[in-house]
Write a protein that holds these residues in place. Sequence first.
Motif, PDB file in Angstrom:
ATOM      1  N   ILE A  34      -1.733   0.112 -22.738  1.00 37.32           N
ATOM      2  CA  ILE A  34      -1.569   1.558 -22.575  1.00 37.32           C
ATOM      3  C   ILE A  34      -1.226   1.779 -21.111  1.00 37.32           C
ATOM      4  O   ILE A  34      -1.941   1.315 -20.222  1.00 37.32           O
ATOM      5  CB  ILE A  34      -2.826   2.340 -22.979  1.00 37.32           C
ATOM      6  CG1 ILE A  34      -3.249   1.975 -24.413  1.00 37.32           C
ATOM      7  CG2 ILE A  34      -2.571   3.852 -22.870  1.00 37.32           C
ATOM      8  CD1 ILE A  34      -4.510   2.666 -24.882  1.00 37.32           C
ATOM      9  N   ILE A  45       1.795   3.693 -25.443  1.00 37.63           N
ATOM     10  CA  ILE A  45       1.030   2.609 -26.053  1.00 37.63           C
ATOM     11  C   ILE A  45       2.024   1.593 -26.610  1.00 37.63           C
ATOM     12  O   ILE A  45       2.948   1.960 -27.334  1.00 37.63           O
ATOM     13  CB  ILE A  45       0.130   3.123 -27.191  1.00 37.63           C
ATOM     14  CG1 ILE A  45      -0.899   4.114 -26.651  1.00 37.63           C
ATOM     15  CG2 ILE A  45      -0.548   1.960 -27.919  1.00 37.63           C
ATOM     16  CD1 ILE A  45      -1.723   4.785 -27.739  1.00 37.63           C
ATOM     17  N   ILE A  61      -7.917   3.395 -26.514  1.00 39.17           N
ATOM     18  CA  ILE A  61      -7.665   4.700 -25.908  1.00 39.17           C
ATOM     19  C   ILE A  61      -8.859   5.135 -25.070  1.00 39.17           C
ATOM     20  O   ILE A  61      -8.683   5.641 -23.948  1.00 39.17           O
ATOM     21  CB  ILE A  61      -7.311   5.737 -26.992  1.00 39.17           C
ATOM     22  CG1 ILE A  61      -5.946   5.395 -27.605  1.00 39.17           C
ATOM     23  CG2 ILE A  61      -7.319   7.156 -26.422  1.00 39.17           C
ATOM     24  CD1 ILE A  61      -5.608   6.174 -28.858  1.00 39.17           C
TER      25      ILE A  61
END
Length: 74
Positions: A34, A45, A61
Amino acid sequence: MREPKDRVVIASDVSSRDGIGVEIYRNDEEVVEIFRDDSEKTRTITVFKETISLELMEECIQIFKKEIPWEFQD
């Protein structure tokens, strides 16, 4: 000393892109990156496996949000 098989690497890139991100490794294999691109003002991503679980994606995340400042840099 050997790195753990499951790890998070915080990496900056100022050559082809300009920003910072996290690389997520599972069993010594990079599965997700990411990246916050400060020149493009984007967050992307990249998934290196054909499929990963929703739980792993959510974990990635959360790691990104914890480790990388949200604000873009000039």
